[in-house]
Design a protein around this motif. Structure first.
Motif, mmCIF file in Angstrom:
data_model
loop_
_atom_site.group_PDB
_atom_site.id
_atom_site.type_symbol
_atom_site.label_atom_id
_atom_site.label_comp_id
_atom_site.label_asym_id
_atom_site.label_seq_id
_atom_site.Cartn_x
_atom_site.Cartn_y
_atom_site.Cartn_z
ATOM 1 N N PHE A 1 13.715 23.215 3.016
ATOM 2 C CA PHE A 1 13.017 24.384 2.490
ATOM 3 C C PHE A 1 13.440 24.676 1.060
ATOM 4 N N ILE A 2 12.477 25.134 0.275
ATOM 5 C CA ILE A 2 12.696 25.528 -1.114
ATOM 6 C C ILE A 2 12.370 27.009 -1.225
ATOM 7 N N LYS A 3 13.236 27.766 -1.894
ATOM 8 C CA LYS A 3 12.981 29.194 -2.127
ATOM 9 C C LYS A 3 12.288 29.334 -3.473
ATOM 10 N N ARG A 4 11.088 29.932 -3.448
ATOM 11 C CA ARG A 4 10.336 30.164 -4.688
ATOM 12 C C ARG A 4 11.100 31.139 -5.573
ATOM 13 N N GLN A 5 11.136 30.837 -6.878
ATOM 14 C CA GLN A 5 11.841 31.703 -7.804
ATOM 15 C C GLN A 5 11.074 33.004 -8.055
ATOM 16 N N ASP A 6 9.750 32.925 -8.050
ATOM 17 C CA ASP A 6 8.941 34.106 -8.372
ATOM 18 C C ASP A 6 8.858 35.116 -7.229
ATOM 19 N N SER A 7 8.761 34.645 -5.981
ATOM 20 C CA SER A 7 8.584 35.583 -4.866
ATOM 21 C C SER A 7 9.734 35.575 -3.859
ATOM 22 N N GLY A 8 10.597 34.565 -3.910
ATOM 23 C CA GLY A 8 11.710 34.490 -2.971
ATOM 24 C C GLY A 8 11.332 33.990 -1.588
ATOM 25 N N ILE A 9 10.090 33.537 -1.404
ATOM 26 C CA ILE A 9 9.621 33.045 -0.107
ATOM 27 C C ILE A 9 10.054 31.587 0.072
ATOM 28 N N ASP A 10 10.490 31.227 1.288
ATOM 29 C CA ASP A 10 10.855 29.842 1.597
ATOM 30 C C ASP A 10 9.602 29.023 1.856
ATOM 31 N N VAL A 11 9.565 27.813 1.292
ATOM 32 C CA VAL A 11 8.417 26.914 1.416
ATOM 33 C C VAL A 11 8.900 25.590 2.004
ATOM 34 N N PHE A 12 8.184 25.079 2.999
ATOM 35 C CA PHE A 12 8.519 23.807 3.638
ATOM 36 C C PHE A 12 8.327 22.656 2.659
ATOM 37 N N VAL A 13 9.229 21.658 2.711
ATOM 38 C CA VAL A 13 9.090 20.453 1.889
ATOM 39 C C VAL A 13 9.473 19.235 2.732
ATOM 40 N N HIS A 14 8.692 18.165 2.602
ATOM 41 C CA HIS A 14 8.949 16.907 3.301
ATOM 42 C C HIS A 14 9.368 15.865 2.275
ATOM 43 N N ARG A 15 10.131 14.864 2.700
ATOM 44 C CA ARG A 15 10.626 13.849 1.763
ATOM 45 C C ARG A 15 9.488 13.111 1.045
ATOM 46 N N GLN A 16 8.318 12.967 1.684
ATOM 47 C CA GLN A 16 7.186 12.285 1.054
ATOM 48 C C GLN A 16 6.625 13.072 -0.128
ATOM 49 N N ALA A 17 6.957 14.365 -0.228
ATOM 50 C CA ALA A 17 6.449 15.201 -1.308
ATOM 51 C C ALA A 17 7.233 15.022 -2.602
ATOM 52 N N ILE A 18 8.378 14.326 -2.551
ATOM 53 C CA ILE A 18 9.205 14.117 -3.738
ATOM 54 C C ILE A 18 8.626 12.955 -4.532
ATOM 55 N N VAL A 19 8.112 13.239 -5.729
ATOM 56 C CA VAL A 19 7.458 12.193 -6.512
ATOM 57 C C VAL A 19 8.398 11.537 -7.517
ATOM 58 N N LYS A 20 9.496 12.189 -7.864
ATOM 59 C CA LYS A 20 10.465 11.601 -8.789
ATOM 60 C C LYS A 20 11.850 11.624 -8.143
ATOM 61 N N PRO A 21 12.113 10.683 -7.197
ATOM 62 C CA PRO A 21 13.415 10.680 -6.534
ATOM 63 C C PRO A 21 14.509 10.152 -7.464
ATOM 64 N N ASN A 22 15.745 10.384 -7.074
ATOM 65 C CA ASN A 22 16.882 9.851 -7.811
ATOM 66 C C ASN A 22 16.858 8.333 -7.677
ATOM 67 N N PRO A 23 16.821 7.577 -8.778
ATOM 68 C CA PRO A 23 16.735 6.119 -8.684
ATOM 69 C C PRO A 23 17.978 5.468 -8.084
ATOM 70 N N ARG A 24 19.091 6.199 -7.986
ATOM 71 C CA ARG A 24 20.314 5.631 -7.429
ATOM 72 C C ARG A 24 20.419 5.831 -5.923
ATOM 73 N N HIS A 25 19.455 6.537 -5.319
ATOM 74 C CA HIS A 25 19.468 6.774 -3.881
ATOM 75 C C HIS A 25 18.401 5.932 -3.200
ATOM 76 N N LEU A 26 18.700 5.472 -1.997
ATOM 77 C CA LEU A 26 17.723 4.711 -1.219
ATOM 78 C C LEU A 26 16.653 5.608 -0.622
ATOM 79 N N GLN A 27 17.021 6.839 -0.288
ATOM 80 C CA GLN A 27 16.096 7.758 0.372
ATOM 81 C C GLN A 27 15.723 8.889 -0.575
ATOM 82 N N ARG A 28 14.495 9.351 -0.432
ATOM 83 C CA ARG A 28 14.093 10.541 -1.165
ATOM 84 C C ARG A 28 14.780 11.735 -0.533
#
Length: 158
Positions: free
Chosen positions: A43-70
């Motif tokens: 979950f990610i907390k929005r900075q503007d409203s403070g609401i938690d938003v669900f996030v899945h690993r497939q939604a990460i478009v720029k992963p860390n290149p040194r990690h195998l998993q997003r």
């Protein structure tokens, strides 16, 4: 009934999230509340409203290149697009601030070199150790289990 509906919208264990129906907002800033590397969501907390938003690993478009998993690191600052789904709000197109790669979780598996060592930054303070480890790995590759040949070859390489 409204309370039960909220539980369905926030419960990631009820199955994979549906495809986004419509973009609600773009380039929203937020902070990762938590992210489970093994399960692949958090979950990610929005900075503007403070609401938690669900996030899945497939939604990460720029992963860390040194990690195998997003993955996302706890308390990491991110930028994302918000989509409305039948199960509730969902973060997509997740990047670091200003479109940079995310840092990722400290628990995500690291990429390994061809010799089975963790990839290291050659410009770091451990550069000499990195060179020595690579020399030892090269000598072991040539000599195999022959310790006598290894003892002869290693000083010549170093």
């Amino acid at each position: 009934m409204e309370e039960g509906r909220a539980n369905v919208a926030c419960n990631p264990l009820r199955g994979a999230s549906s495809q986004p129906q419509s973009p609600v907002a773009q380039k929203i800033q937020g902070t990762v509340v938590w992210f489970n590397v093994l399960a692949g969501y958090g979950f990610i907390k929005r900075q503007d409203s403070g609401i938690d938003v669900f996030v899945h690993r497939q939604a990460i478009v720029k992963p860390n290149p040194r990690h195998l998993q997003r993955s996302l690191g706890d308390a990491e600052s991110v930028e994302f697009n918000l989509f409305g789904t039948p199960k509730g709000p969902e973060a997509r197109d997740v990047t670091g601030p200003d479109g940079a790669a995310v840092q990722g979780s400290a628990h995500a598996r690291q990429r390994l070199t061809a010799w089975g060592h963790q990839a290291r930054d050659p410009g770091s303070s451990g550069q000499m150790n990195f060179v020595v480890e690579m020399c030892i790995a090269t000598a072991k590759a040539f000599c195999g289990d022959d310790k006598r040949a290894l003892c002869i070859l290693l000083p010549k390489i170093l």
